[in-house]
Design a protein around this motif. Structure first.
Motif, PDB file in Angstrom:
ATOM      1  N   TYR A  94       0.850  -1.197   0.000  1.00  0.00           N
ATOM      2  CA  TYR A  94       0.000   0.000   0.000  1.00  0.00           C
ATOM      3  C   TYR A  94       0.882   1.241   0.000  1.00  0.00           C
ATOM      4  CZ  TYR A  94      -3.725  -3.222   1.285  1.00  0.00           C
ATOM      5  OH  TYR A  94      -4.615  -4.257   1.288  1.00  0.00           O
TER       6      TYR A  94
ATOM      7  N   CYS B  86       0.541   5.204   1.187  1.00  0.00           N
ATOM      8  CA  CYS B  86      -0.255   6.033   2.078  1.00  0.00           C
ATOM      9  C   CYS B  86       0.274   7.469   2.010  1.00  0.00           C
ATOM     10  CB  CYS B  86      -0.167   5.532   3.512  1.00  0.00           C
ATOM     11  SG  CYS B  86      -0.355   3.753   3.661  1.00  0.00           S
TER      12      CYS B  86
ATOM     13  N   ILE C 132      -5.194   6.069   1.283  1.00  0.00           N
ATOM     14  CA  ILE C 132      -4.511   4.797   1.032  1.00  0.00           C
ATOM     15  C   ILE C 132      -4.786   4.360  -0.397  1.00  0.00           C
ATOM     16  CG2 ILE C 132      -4.220   2.417   1.801  1.00  0.00           C
ATOM     17  CD1 ILE C 132      -5.761   3.292   4.357  1.00  0.00           C
TER      18      ILE C 132
ATOM     19  N   LEU D 161      -2.139  -0.060   9.191  1.00  0.00           N
ATOM     20  CA  LEU D 161      -1.289   1.006   8.661  1.00  0.00           C
ATOM     21  C   LEU D 161      -0.897   1.995   9.749  1.00  0.00           C
ATOM     22  CD1 LEU D 161      -3.022   1.636   5.217  1.00  0.00           C
ATOM     23  CD2 LEU D 161      -0.718   0.751   5.605  1.00  0.00           C
TER      24      LEU D 161
ATOM     25  N   LYS E 122       8.355  -1.126   5.667  1.00  0.00           N
ATOM     26  CA  LYS E 122       7.938   0.172   5.146  1.00  0.00           C
ATOM     27  C   LYS E 122       9.145   0.977   4.702  1.00  0.00           C
ATOM     28  CE  LYS E 122       8.034   2.347   9.725  1.00  0.00           C
ATOM     29  NZ  LYS E 122       7.271   3.061  10.771  1.00  0.00           N
TER      30      LYS E 122
ATOM     31  N   VAL F 203       4.019   0.665   2.470  1.00  0.00           N
ATOM     32  CA  VAL F 203       3.982  -0.380   3.490  1.00  0.00           C
ATOM     33  C   VAL F 203       3.591  -1.691   2.826  1.00  0.00           C
ATOM     34  CG1 VAL F 203       3.051  -1.128   5.699  1.00  0.00           C
ATOM     35  CG2 VAL F 203       3.275   1.313   5.223  1.00  0.00           C
TER      36      VAL F 203
END
Length: 494
Positions: free
Chosen positions: A156, A158, A163, A183, A205, A214
């Motif tokens: 993902y 962010c 997201i 998250l 991350k 992440v």
């Protein structure tokens, strides 16, 4: 084995088996725990390595991390979730979008990369379709887990409370109900990777652009050790079963010397009691006669007094022999290093003493003693040993027979040999000659000798063997009709 010895030996055997089994359990448990831990650490390291590769690959492809969306705004429309009082971006469950990465080559017209695609919902909501297909990777984290499947990764991006899933770097998805909290926990963790126990997820991350990439992997990816542990437990149980059977046999073998020593001790006590019982019976009988004839003179009671004296001396000799059997080992340990002594002179002195005995019994006496032979040890104990051998030779030689005494050196040893002619010792008696209270066939002792020399208790040769052993030597015997009977003593030279 006596009735009293059985419980004691049984307890010793149980303690032996219990100690071995406990030790085996500790060793197996420690070994298996180490193996399982190493397997677990190997899996964890592999998960972190895979996650690190994933986030690095995503960060090195700028088209996957655009400066501006396709990111969905937070629920309040500001790009940040309400309630973040410290200014740190937090992510709510509705602030989720999917980023496809570069457009797929035209051709099939049906690809998950034609439009942003929402991840699968933990609540069972269907994901929106994109063209003819949809992006519906398996879900990871939470109570469902991934079991033993190949490692799935959900990646993902962010930024500012929103997201987007990087589809090209994802083979799984985190449920919507779990994603936001996962998250937030990952973003708050000071480490670049770690494990989120509440979410059941491993993560890695890295910062990218204005946001954060992440990658998540299911906690079950490092659970193969559990299957290994069950397998090792089965192996351990089987191994302990085999070890228990081996211990049953090993305990019998290990306690064999203890059982034999106990039996020998009990036999020794029984034999000594038997030998002491006879003279005591005679002494008591003589005293009873003396009391009945109290009015007679002492001279008329001489035979009973003489008999009592003889039996008392026999008892004294037996007790002395029994003490000698208990003494050599203690003396040998207490007197190290023992002083050197002239063994040649000691043997000559004993040979002269028994030469008179041989003359009285009409025996041919031959002695050849080398001069200057020295050994280390206790003079009185070695004198007793030599006397036992010479007395034994005289006692068991037929009238007109020969006794040969020789002392010589061979290498680093002094060798004393006492040989006598006469009936050989039976083959079945040879292994037991040095046993306590053992007497060979009494037919070997001629009648005349028996009358002159009281029959022994079968302790002389046992005493001689113990003295030899205490002086780091050895006493052996051989007996044939042609060569006669020969006792050979070997002692280390001083």
């Amino acid at each position: 084995m006596s009735q009293a010895a059985a419980p004691l030996l049984r307890k010793l055997r149980l303690k032996f088996i219990a100690l071995n089994m406990a030790l085996a359990c500790v060793v197996l448990a420690a070994s298996f725990a180490t193996i399982c831990y190493m397997d677990y650490r190997s899996d964890v390291d592999e998960v972190y390595r895979t996650l690190a590769i994933t986030v690095n690959r995503a960060g090195e492809r700028p088209q996957l991390v655009p400066d501006h969306g396709p990111l969905l705004p937070a629920p309040d429309g500001t790009g940040e979730t309400a309630g973040a009082g410290d200014g740190t971006a937090t992510y709510g469950p509705d602030a989720v979008a999917q980023h496809e990465g570069p457009a797929a080559p035209s051709g099939d017209g049906a690809s998950a990369q034609e439009a942003p695609l929402a991840i699968g919902s933990a609540g069972g909501d269907s994901a929106p379709e994109t063209g003819d297909e949809q992006f519906a990777p398996p879900q990871i984290g939470g109570p469902h887990g991934m079991g033993d499947n190949a490692l799935p990764v959900a990646t993902y991006y962010c930024e500012s409370g929103t997201i987007a899933q990087i589809v090209d770097q994802s083979s799984a998805a985190v449920p919507d109900s779990l994603l936001a909290s996962a998250l937030n926990l990952a973003a708050a963790d000071p480490q670049s990777h770690g494990y989120l126990a509440d979410a059941g997820l491993f993560f890695a991350k890295r910062e990218a652009g204005h946001g954060l990439i992440v990658a998540f992997a299911d906690g079950g990816a490092a659970s193969s050790w559990q299957g290994l542990a069950w397998g090792l437990a089965g192996v351990g149980v089987a191994a302990l079963g085999v070890l228990f059977l081996l211990n049953l046999q090993l305990s019998t073998w290990a306690l064999g010397p203890v059982q034999r020593a106990w039996s020998q001790q009990q036999q020794f006590i029984a034999d000594a009691s038997h030998e002491l019982k006879t003279p005591l019976t005679v002494i008591l009988a003589n005293n009873a006669i003396l009391r009945q004839r109290g009015g007679e003179t002492v001279a008329s009671q001489g035979q009973w007094i003489e008999s009592t004296q003889m039996e008392a001396e026999r008892m004294q000799a037996l007790v002395t022999d029994m003490l000698d059997l208990a003494r050599p080992a203690a003396i040998a340990s207490a007197e190290q290093p023992a002083p050197a002594l002239d063994f040649s002179r000691l043997v000559e002195g004993e040979a002269l003493t028994f030469e008179a005995v041989a003359f009285e019994r009409n025996l041919v006496w031959e002695a050849a003693v080398a001069e200057g032979v020295s050994v280390r040890g206790n003079a009185s104990r070695l004198q007793r040993l030599v006397a036992v051998l010479l007395d034994n030779a005289c006692k068991y030689t037929d009238e007109g027979g020969t006794v040969e005494v020789t002392l010589r050196t061979e290498g680093a040893e002094a060798v004393l040999s006492v040989r006598n002619s006469g009936e050989p010792i039976a083959r079945e008696d040879l292994p037991h000659l040095f046993d306590r209270f053992y007497r060979a066939d009494k037919a070997r002792t001629q009648a005349g000798v028996q009358a002159a020399v009281p029959e022994g208790y079968g302790l002389g040769l046992a005493i001689a063997a113990d003295i030899a052993q205490a002086h780091k030597g050895a006493l052996t015997v051989s007996s044939t009709a042609e060569e006669g009977t020969a006792f050979t003593l070997r002692l280390p030279l001083a």
